[in-house]
Write an enzyme that holds these catalytic residues in place. Sequence first.
Site, mmCIF file in Angstrom:
data_model
loop_
_atom_site.group_PDB
_atom_site.id
_atom_site.type_symbol
_atom_site.label_atom_id
_atom_site.label_comp_id
_atom_site.label_asym_id
_atom_site.label_seq_id
_atom_site.Cartn_x
_atom_site.Cartn_y
_atom_site.Cartn_z
ATOM 1 N N LYS A 9 0.851 -1.208 0.000
ATOM 2 C CA LYS A 9 0.000 0.000 0.000
ATOM 3 C C LYS A 9 0.874 1.240 0.000
ATOM 4 C CE LYS A 9 0.835 1.162 4.545
ATOM 5 N NZ LYS A 9 1.715 2.271 4.944
ATOM 6 N N ASP A 131 -2.349 -1.602 10.792
ATOM 7 C CA ASP A 131 -2.619 -1.531 9.348
ATOM 8 C C ASP A 131 -3.274 -2.795 8.794
ATOM 9 O OD1 ASP A 131 -1.419 0.904 9.170
ATOM 10 O OD2 ASP A 131 0.390 0.215 8.131
HETATM 11 O O1 C5P Z 1 0.146 -1.288 15.272
HETATM 12 P P1 C5P Z 1 1.570 -1.474 14.912
HETATM 13 O O2 C5P Z 1 2.203 -2.611 15.667
HETATM 14 O O3 C5P Z 1 1.805 -1.587 13.450
HETATM 15 O O4 C5P Z 1 2.312 -0.147 15.365
HETATM 16 C C1 C5P Z 1 3.702 -0.080 15.536
HETATM 17 C C2 C5P Z 1 4.043 1.134 16.374
HETATM 18 O O5 C5P Z 1 3.808 2.326 15.626
HETATM 19 C C3 C5P Z 1 3.245 1.306 17.628
HETATM 20 O O6 C5P Z 1 3.807 0.588 18.704
HETATM 21 C C4 C5P Z 1 3.303 2.813 17.868
HETATM 22 O O7 C5P Z 1 4.535 3.166 18.463
HETATM 23 C C5 C5P Z 1 3.307 3.367 16.466
HETATM 24 N N1 C5P Z 1 1.963 3.754 16.005
HETATM 25 C C6 C5P Z 1 1.378 4.886 16.546
HETATM 26 N N2 C5P Z 1 0.138 5.264 16.119
HETATM 27 C C7 C5P Z 1 -0.507 4.557 15.161
HETATM 28 C C8 C5P Z 1 0.081 3.413 14.597
HETATM 29 C C9 C5P Z 1 1.327 3.035 15.044
HETATM 30 O O8 C5P Z 1 1.963 5.549 17.412
HETATM 31 N N3 C5P Z 1 -1.708 4.968 14.745
#
Ligand code: C5P
Length: 286
Positions: A9, A131
């Site tokens: 994406k 995501d």
């Molecule tokens: O959800 P995911 O594991 O992909 O997110 C990785 C990191 O990215 C989270 O631990 C956070 O630090 C950051 N993040 C965030 N806000 C979001 C998505 C991700 O701060 N909306």
Amino acid sequence: MITLRAQAKINWFLRVLGRRDDGYHEISSLMLRVSLADSLTFAPADRLSIQTDADIPEQQNIVYRAADLLRREAGITTGARIGLIKRIPSPAGLGGGSSDAASTLIGLSVLWGLSPSAEDLHHMASTLGSDVPYFLGPPAAVVLGRGEEVVPMGQGPALALVLAKPPIGVPTPWAYAQLKHYSAHAPSADDVARALASGNMARLLALMGNDLEPPVSATYPQVRALQQRMTALGASASAMSGSGPTVFGVFGSTREAEAAARELLGGDSTDLWAEAVTSGTDTTSA
Ligand code: C5P
């Protein structure tokens, strides 16, 4: 055996609206699937295993975690032999791992004869990453919340794009932590739906922008430089995708995009990864 393509994406826009109490950030983003994809195969087996060239311990691979989560949620003990061919660079801001995880939930549900509800799939996906739910839906969507609230936007615009990534890795938590200012507002899902329905490219281009790009470029000036290179090569606009470092450029035709990708890969910038891709065309079948 089941074969699936797990597409990458781009974030057409990514606005960060504030920090939440749970440590995540409130975002609004228009995500579009592109033709670049990993390939996944699923075959019956007694135990769970992954054959891949990805340099990561098996049980830490998000594909393994997705398979194991589905197995536990369904209360089954059977396994699968999963083949994973990576073409999406990672980490890159292109959602490669998240897309692989969503395809694994879908592929193994078929292989194991499960029929999880849309809610169950969404719940498992959001457990795996912010995501991941987006990749269960249509190619274009506005995502809200921490990314797990998905407003479907259909097929999305047919575009010729170039993706290019400097040889650096930008950890997502670090990129978010650099932000000192947040966007006061973001285009609403209705705004985006109207812009997409109008087919007016100028309206779509006006939505572009990524709040994570200025802080990432402050530490990695290669990102800003690559955006400028894209426009010098004829892109009508360019932006960083996700938390980077991949930059995408919007071109007038596939031929122009391919010429620009060749130009980026030529000369002395051999450490750059670049590829011409398309969006808005149905490339989901294997
Ligand atoms: O959800 P995911 O594991 O992909 O997110 C990785 C990191 O990215 C989270 O631990 C956070 O630090 C950051 N993040 C965030 N806000 C979001 C998505 C991700 O701060 N909306």
